[in-house]
Motif scaffolding. Structure first.
Motif, short mmCIF file in Angstrom:
data_model
loop_
_atom_site.label_atom_id
_atom_site.label_comp_id
_atom_site.label_asym_id
_atom_site.label_seq_id
_atom_site.Cartn_x
_atom_site.Cartn_y
_atom_site.Cartn_z
N THR A 128 5.51 15.00 48.65
CA THR A 128 4.55 14.80 49.74
C THR A 128 4.95 15.60 50.97
O THR A 128 4.09 16.24 51.60
CB THR A 128 4.43 13.30 50.08
OG1 THR A 128 4.08 12.58 48.88
CG2 THR A 128 3.37 13.06 51.15
N TYR A 129 6.23 15.59 51.32
CA TYR A 129 6.68 16.41 52.46
C TYR A 129 6.41 17.89 52.20
O TYR A 129 6.00 18.62 53.11
CB TYR A 129 8.16 16.19 52.75
CG TYR A 129 8.46 14.91 53.51
CD1 TYR A 129 7.82 14.61 54.71
CD2 TYR A 129 9.41 14.01 53.04
CE1 TYR A 129 8.11 13.45 55.41
CE2 TYR A 129 9.70 12.85 53.74
CZ TYR A 129 9.05 12.57 54.92
OH TYR A 129 9.34 11.42 55.61
N ALA A 130 6.63 18.34 50.97
CA ALA A 130 6.36 19.75 50.64
C ALA A 130 4.87 20.05 50.80
O ALA A 130 4.50 21.10 51.35
CB ALA A 130 6.83 20.05 49.22
N ASP A 131 4.01 19.15 50.34
CA ASP A 131 2.57 19.32 50.52
C ASP A 131 2.21 19.38 52.00
O ASP A 131 1.40 20.21 52.42
CB ASP A 131 1.79 18.18 49.87
CG ASP A 131 1.80 18.22 48.35
OD1 ASP A 131 2.17 19.27 47.77
OD2 ASP A 131 1.43 17.19 47.74
N MET A 132 2.80 18.50 52.78
CA MET A 132 2.52 18.46 54.22
C MET A 132 2.93 19.77 54.89
O MET A 132 2.20 20.28 55.75
CB MET A 132 3.22 17.27 54.87
CG MET A 132 2.64 15.92 54.45
SD MET A 132 3.69 14.50 54.91
CE MET A 132 3.58 14.55 56.70
N GLU A 133 4.08 20.30 54.51
CA GLU A 133 4.56 21.56 55.07
C GLU A 133 3.63 22.71 54.70
O GLU A 133 3.33 23.57 55.54
CB GLU A 133 6.00 21.82 54.64
CG GLU A 133 6.98 20.89 55.31
CD GLU A 133 8.38 20.92 54.71
OE1 GLU A 133 8.66 21.82 53.86
OE2 GLU A 133 9.19 20.06 55.08
N ARG A 134 3.17 22.73 53.46
CA ARG A 134 2.21 23.77 53.04
C ARG A 134 0.91 23.64 53.83
O ARG A 134 0.33 24.66 54.25
CB ARG A 134 1.94 23.68 51.53
CG ARG A 134 3.02 24.31 50.68
CD ARG A 134 2.59 24.45 49.23
NE ARG A 134 2.42 23.16 48.58
CZ ARG A 134 3.41 22.46 48.01
NH1 ARG A 134 4.64 22.93 48.03
NH2 ARG A 134 3.16 21.31 47.44
N GLU A 135 0.45 22.44 54.02
CA GLU A 135 -0.79 22.22 54.78
C GLU A 135 -0.64 22.67 56.23
O GLU A 135 -1.55 23.27 56.79
CB GLU A 135 -1.19 20.74 54.71
CG GLU A 135 -1.66 20.32 53.35
CD GLU A 135 -1.69 18.81 53.14
OE1 GLU A 135 -1.47 18.05 54.13
OE2 GLU A 135 -1.90 18.38 51.99
N GLU A 136 0.52 22.37 56.82
CA GLU A 136 0.78 22.81 58.20
C GLU A 136 0.80 24.32 58.31
O GLU A 136 0.37 24.90 59.31
CB GLU A 136 2.12 22.26 58.70
CG GLU A 136 2.03 20.92 59.34
CD GLU A 136 3.36 20.50 59.94
OE1 GLU A 136 4.15 21.37 60.37
OE2 GLU A 136 3.60 19.27 59.97
N ALA A 137 1.31 24.98 57.27
CA ALA A 137 1.41 26.44 57.27
C ALA A 137 0.05 27.09 56.94
O ALA A 137 -0.08 28.30 56.98
CB ALA A 137 2.46 26.90 56.27
#
Length: 129
Positions: free
Chosen positions: A118-127
């Protein structure tokens, strides 16, 4: 709707975000509308609306309880909520370490896997990916 429902909706939106709540509201049917009212009033309008502990602490507790009880379906949603509650990745790790000791390593391991994804998904979304 009741004042507790209205307060719960505000808190729910604050913690989970408008997009999540809008999706939940849009998918409500006659079957689950009473349940949605119940959780909005009880969970969000009573428990989460209480000022007895901070949203950060409540977020950590919620994640630990979800993991300890094996209720993995809501962990990603509550990991996403940490961006609004102030619970850090370190807080989440500490909570899941407690889960490992007091409720079992497999549950903590599964919760940590969900958190990492989930954190990885969030980071991708932020980027913007």
């Amino acid at each position: 709707m009741s004042d507790r429902y209205e307060q719960g909706l505000i808190v729910r939106r604050t913690v989970l975000g408008d997009a999540h709540v809008d999706r939940a509201e849009a998918s409500k049917t006659d079957l689950d509308a009473p349940f949605q009212t119940l959780i909005t009033e009880a969970a969000w309008g009573t428990v989460w609306a209480s000022d007895g502990i901070s949203p950060r602490e409540r977020s950590i507790l919620t994640l630990a309880l979800l993991a300890a009880l094996g209720n993995f379906e809501e962990i990603a949603m509550h990991i996403r909520a940490t961006a609004r509650t102030g619970a850090s990745k370190q807080d989440v790790l500490e909570a899941f370490q407690h889960v490992a000791i007091y409720a079992g390593v497999p549950r903590a391991n599964q919760a940590l896997k969900i958190a990492k994804d989930t954190y990885a998904d969030m980071e991708r979304e932020e980027a913007g990916e």
